[in-house]
Design an enzyme around this catalytic site. Structure first.
Site, PDB file in Angstrom:
ATOM      1  CD  GLN A  78       7.727  14.796  13.314  1.00 45.24           C
ATOM      2  OE1 GLN A  78       8.471  14.266  12.512  1.00 45.24           O
ATOM      3  NE2 GLN A  78       8.123  15.160  14.509  1.00 45.24           N
ATOM      4  CG  PHE A  79       0.273  17.026  14.161  1.00 51.98           C
ATOM      5  CD1 PHE A  79      -0.011  17.975  15.122  1.00 51.98           C
ATOM      6  CD2 PHE A  79       0.337  15.687  14.535  1.00 51.98           C
ATOM      7  CE1 PHE A  79      -0.243  17.601  16.440  1.00 51.98           C
ATOM      8  CE2 PHE A  79       0.106  15.308  15.844  1.00 51.98           C
ATOM      9  CZ  PHE A  79      -0.176  16.269  16.798  1.00 51.98           C
ATOM     10  CB  THR A  80       4.860  17.601  16.366  1.00 54.10           C
ATOM     11  OG1 THR A  80       5.807  16.784  15.690  1.00 54.10           O
ATOM     12  CG2 THR A  80       3.817  16.738  17.062  1.00 54.10           C
TER      13      THR A  80
END
Length: 154
Positions: A78-80
């Site tokens: 989850q890069f966010t």
């Protein structure tokens, strides 16, 4: 690396209307990989998470780890988690690793959990996923591999 760790009764990942991963009691880990991350961050995450004492013992105290309970782990990229929301209304992701670099470190984390004998499932890196979970407690922790250097939260 930033990891959001959720103690779950069960969790699953669906991609394109197909279940690709499902676990029972254990931990859901949402993992964000930063530009500056190295193998030392991988090592920190892989050593710390399975040993966190976040499961209840017979007296109801959080004294047991994933290893103690023989629980399962679901790892989801989850890069966010690396979003910078300080300016404006659109998050900036300049702190996130490139997709190629993030994939490489995500795979290392996954392989090292497996090498430790942990029953691990994973989402699909880079895919649009539906993550379902039943949070137990709820227990949710944030682990930042960089906080170890500063003695801060993590």
């Amino acid at each position: 690396m930033i990891a959001v760790i959720q103690r779950v009764i069960h969790a699953s990942v669906t991609v394109d209307s197909r279940h690709i991963a499902t676990i029972g009691q254990g931990i859901l880990v949402l993992l964000g990989i930063a530009k500056e991350d190295t193998d030392s961050d991988v090592q920190f995450i892989v050593e710390k998470i399975p040993q966190l004492r976040i499961f209840a013992d017979t007296q109801g105290h959080m004294n047991l780890s994933l290893l103690d309970t023989h629980g399962e782990l679901l790892l989801v990229s989850q890069f966010t988690l690396l979003a910078n929301t300080a300016k404006g209304r659109r998050p900036s992701f300049e702190c996130a690793a490139t997709p190629e670099e993030a994939r490489r470190y995500y795979q290392k984390v996954l392989e090292q959990f497996q090498a430790r004998g942990i029953a691990v499932q994973s989402g699909r890196f880079g895919a649009s996923m539906i993550v379902s979970l039943e949070n137990d407690g709820p227990v949710t922790l944030i682990l930042n591999s960089r906080a170890k250097e500063k003695g801060g939260r993590g």
